[in-house]
Design a protein around this motif. Sequence first.
Motif, PDB file in Angstrom:
ATOM      1  N   PHE A 143      36.146  21.751  36.921  1.00 27.97           N
ATOM      2  CA  PHE A 143      36.342  22.894  36.024  1.00 27.97           C
ATOM      3  C   PHE A 143      35.018  23.369  35.406  1.00 27.97           C
ATOM      4  CE2 PHE A 143      40.495  21.081  36.557  1.00 27.97           C
ATOM      5  CZ  PHE A 143      41.336  22.174  36.620  1.00 27.97           C
ATOM      6  N   ARG A 144      33.988  23.386  36.257  1.00 28.51           N
ATOM      7  CA  ARG A 144      32.690  23.904  35.812  1.00 28.51           C
ATOM      8  C   ARG A 144      32.852  25.388  35.476  1.00 28.51           C
ATOM      9  NH1 ARG A 144      27.118  23.708  39.419  1.00 28.51           N
ATOM     10  NH2 ARG A 144      25.675  24.381  37.793  1.00 28.51           N
ATOM     11  N   ASN A 145      32.363  25.802  34.300  1.00 26.69           N
ATOM     12  CA  ASN A 145      32.641  27.135  33.749  1.00 26.69           C
ATOM     13  C   ASN A 145      34.155  27.296  33.577  1.00 26.69           C
ATOM     14  OD1 ASN A 145      30.209  27.962  36.107  1.00 26.69           O
ATOM     15  ND2 ASN A 145      29.784  28.030  33.903  1.00 26.69           N
ATOM     16  N   PRO A 146      34.741  26.601  32.612  1.00 33.14           N
ATOM     17  CA  PRO A 146      36.201  26.554  32.468  1.00 33.14           C
ATOM     18  C   PRO A 146      36.872  27.915  32.391  1.00 33.14           C
ATOM     19  CG  PRO A 146      35.150  24.950  31.018  1.00 33.14           C
ATOM     20  CD  PRO A 146      34.045  25.791  31.597  1.00 33.14           C
ATOM     21  N   GLU A 147      36.178  28.924  31.861  1.00 33.15           N
ATOM     22  CA  GLU A 147      36.799  30.250  31.737  1.00 33.15           C
ATOM     23  C   GLU A 147      37.136  30.843  33.104  1.00 33.15           C
ATOM     24  OE1 GLU A 147      32.339  30.799  31.775  1.00 33.15           O
ATOM     25  OE2 GLU A 147      33.787  29.433  30.840  1.00 33.15           O
ATOM     26  N   ARG A 148      36.331  30.556  34.115  1.00 35.23           N
ATOM     27  CA  ARG A 148      36.633  31.064  35.461  1.00 35.23           C
ATOM     28  C   ARG A 148      37.885  30.387  36.025  1.00 35.23           C
ATOM     29  NH1 ARG A 148      32.716  33.917  34.099  1.00 35.23           N
ATOM     30  NH2 ARG A 148      34.566  34.851  33.157  1.00 35.23           N
ATOM     31  N   PHE A 149      38.031  29.106  35.758  1.00 36.23           N
ATOM     32  CA  PHE A 149      39.210  28.405  36.246  1.00 36.23           C
ATOM     33  C   PHE A 149      40.456  28.824  35.474  1.00 36.23           C
ATOM     34  CE2 PHE A 149      35.904  25.799  38.087  1.00 36.23           C
ATOM     35  CZ  PHE A 149      36.423  25.513  39.333  1.00 36.23           C
ATOM     36  N   ALA A 150      40.275  29.167  34.208  1.00 35.06           N
ATOM     37  CA  ALA A 150      41.408  29.695  33.440  1.00 35.06           C
ATOM     38  C   ALA A 150      41.875  31.021  34.041  1.00 35.06           C
ATOM     39  CB  ALA A 150      40.998  29.883  31.978  1.00 35.06           C
ATOM     40  N   GLU A 151      40.928  31.853  34.474  1.00 35.54           N
ATOM     41  CA  GLU A 151      41.292  33.131  35.105  1.00 35.54           C
ATOM     42  C   GLU A 151      41.951  32.912  36.461  1.00 35.54           C
ATOM     43  OE1 GLU A 151      37.625  35.420  32.817  1.00 35.54           O
ATOM     44  OE2 GLU A 151      37.395  34.727  34.888  1.00 35.54           O
ATOM     45  N   LEU A 152      41.490  31.891  37.183  1.00 34.58           N
ATOM     46  CA  LEU A 152      42.158  31.552  38.440  1.00 34.58           C
ATOM     47  C   LEU A 152      43.613  31.161  38.180  1.00 34.58           C
ATOM     48  CD1 LEU A 152      39.477  29.424  40.356  1.00 34.58           C
ATOM     49  CD2 LEU A 152      40.401  31.628  41.073  1.00 34.58           C
ATOM     50  N   GLN A 153      43.820  30.347  37.137  1.00 28.32           N
ATOM     51  CA  GLN A 153      45.159  29.826  36.874  1.00 28.32           C
ATOM     52  C   GLN A 153      46.102  30.880  36.304  1.00 28.32           C
ATOM     53  OE1 GLN A 153      45.188  26.058  34.938  1.00 28.32           O
ATOM     54  NE2 GLN A 153      47.401  25.943  34.780  1.00 28.32           N
ATOM     55  N   THR A 154      45.597  31.761  35.456  1.00 31.03           N
ATOM     56  CA  THR A 154      46.475  32.716  34.784  1.00 31.03           C
ATOM     57  C   THR A 154      46.584  34.063  35.489  1.00 31.03           C
ATOM     58  OG1 THR A 154      44.665  33.513  33.372  1.00 31.03           O
ATOM     59  CG2 THR A 154      45.998  31.678  32.531  1.00 31.03           C
ATOM     60  N   THR A 155      45.582  34.426  36.292  1.00 28.46           N
ATOM     61  CA  THR A 155      45.557  35.774  36.874  1.00 28.46           C
ATOM     62  C   THR A 155      45.486  35.772  38.400  1.00 28.46           C
ATOM     63  OG1 THR A 155      44.461  36.618  34.886  1.00 28.46           O
ATOM     64  CG2 THR A 155      44.372  37.999  36.863  1.00 28.46           C
ATOM     65  N   ILE A 156      44.427  35.203  38.958  1.00 28.63           N
ATOM     66  CA  ILE A 156      44.149  35.386  40.383  1.00 28.63           C
ATOM     67  C   ILE A 156      45.158  34.670  41.275  1.00 28.63           C
ATOM     68  CG2 ILE A 156      42.458  35.108  42.227  1.00 28.63           C
ATOM     69  CD1 ILE A 156      41.670  37.196  40.150  1.00 28.63           C
ATOM     70  N   ILE A 157      45.352  33.371  41.051  1.00 25.69           N
ATOM     71  CA  ILE A 157      46.265  32.620  41.925  1.00 25.69           C
ATOM     72  C   ILE A 157      47.715  33.102  41.779  1.00 25.69           C
ATOM     73  CG2 ILE A 157      47.244  30.332  42.367  1.00 25.69           C
ATOM     74  CD1 ILE A 157      44.430  29.188  41.993  1.00 25.69           C
ATOM     75  N   PRO A 158      48.224  33.378  40.559  1.00 27.40           N
ATOM     76  CA  PRO A 158      49.564  33.964  40.475  1.00 27.40           C
ATOM     77  C   PRO A 158      49.680  35.301  41.210  1.00 27.40           C
ATOM     78  CG  PRO A 158      48.935  33.063  38.359  1.00 27.40           C
ATOM     79  CD  PRO A 158      47.711  32.995  39.223  1.00 27.40           C
ATOM     80  N   LEU A 159      48.595  36.090  41.207  1.00 25.84           N
ATOM     81  CA  LEU A 159      48.613  37.356  41.944  1.00 25.84           C
ATOM     82  C   LEU A 159      48.708  37.118  43.453  1.00 25.84           C
ATOM     83  CD1 LEU A 159      48.381  40.433  41.951  1.00 25.84           C
ATOM     84  CD2 LEU A 159      45.900  40.187  41.896  1.00 25.84           C
ATOM     85  N   LEU A 160      47.944  36.155  43.938  1.00 23.16           N
ATOM     86  CA  LEU A 160      48.018  35.816  45.360  1.00 23.16           C
ATOM     87  C   LEU A 160      49.426  35.361  45.733  1.00 23.16           C
ATOM     88  CD1 LEU A 160      44.701  33.786  45.922  1.00 23.16           C
ATOM     89  CD2 LEU A 160      45.093  36.239  46.244  1.00 23.16           C
ATOM     90  N   ALA A 161      50.014  34.546  44.875  1.00 21.77           N
ATOM     91  CA  ALA A 161      51.359  34.024  45.138  1.00 21.77           C
ATOM     92  C   ALA A 161      52.402  35.135  45.120  1.00 21.77           C
ATOM     93  CB  ALA A 161      51.707  32.951  44.118  1.00 21.77           C
ATOM     94  N   ALA A 162      52.174  36.154  44.295  1.00 23.14           N
ATOM     95  CA  ALA A 162      53.108  37.280  44.231  1.00 23.14           C
ATOM     96  C   ALA A 162      52.977  38.172  45.454  1.00 23.14           C
ATOM     97  CB  ALA A 162      52.852  38.084  42.962  1.00 23.14           C
ATOM     98  N   GLU A 163      51.766  38.244  46.010  1.00 23.23           N
ATOM     99  CA  GLU A 163      51.515  39.135  47.144  1.00 23.23           C
ATOM    100  C   GLU A 163      51.894  38.516  48.490  1.00 23.23           C
ATOM    101  OE1 GLU A 163      47.763  41.784  45.394  1.00 23.23           O
ATOM    102  OE2 GLU A 163      47.381  40.117  46.773  1.00 23.23           O
TER     103      GLU A 163
END
Length: 265
Positions: free
Chosen positions: A72-92
């Motif tokens: 979790f280097r640069n935790p804010e990027r991983f937070a964005e992966l968890q809350t925004t990017i990966i859920p978007l991929l899963a929805a698409e």
Amino acid sequence: MLDYLSFKKIAGELAGINLENYKSQQMDRRIHSLMNAWKIEDYDQFLTVLKTDPRKYLEFEKKLTINVSEFFRNPERFAELQTTIIPLLAAERRNFTIWSAGCSNGAEPYSVAIILRELGLESRARLLASDVDRMILAQAERAVYSPNEVKNLPPEMLAKYFSPEGEHYRLAVEIKRMVEFGHQDLLRDPFETDLDLIICRNVVIYFTETAKGLLYGKFLAALRPGGFLLVGGTEPLLNYRQMGYESYMPSFYRKPALEERSEAR
């Protein structure tokens, strides 16, 4: 007698790395620091040492490929992966593929694996990881980490996914099994295609501008329309539009979806 450029070419071939793709100032400093440490006076002697002394060769290879990573280097990027990017991929998409390019000791792809597990998406995601350094890949597959490498993990997550092993921590087998590791030279080897997310952080800072342009072009071709590229905080794509990307959020770039490309025409 070998001159420096000839030595660098031969040594790079020996290591399986084209050293011309790396910024010369940084690479030259690393090479000459080893010469000084080993009290080597010329490049012929240096090459002989690399060919005949396995320990020194491994040290040389390690010097060329800087491997610094942590969970979790640069935790804010991983937070964005968890809350925004990966859920978007899963929805698409029902199933999606994520690639950690230049994965170092495995902390980065394993961090993504933990996120997928936390989101209940591990069965829908394929998680790839690659690096040019075979030694660091072996370390990644062992999945044993120092306290410093897991320092960004919340205590409850550390307890959930790791078990103490002396002064270190061993990653749970179920997380290890989620990642497919492979040896790869990003500039020379072909990529898989139709990828949903490519993560490449703190790798291209060592590359020449020409090598960077080549790599980002290969990434774009490997992404599916609408796919994402995550880069390091110190590696923004200043001319991302000319490269064919859209800016999505800090450090995240997107390959335009097909309908967006049609509208642009």
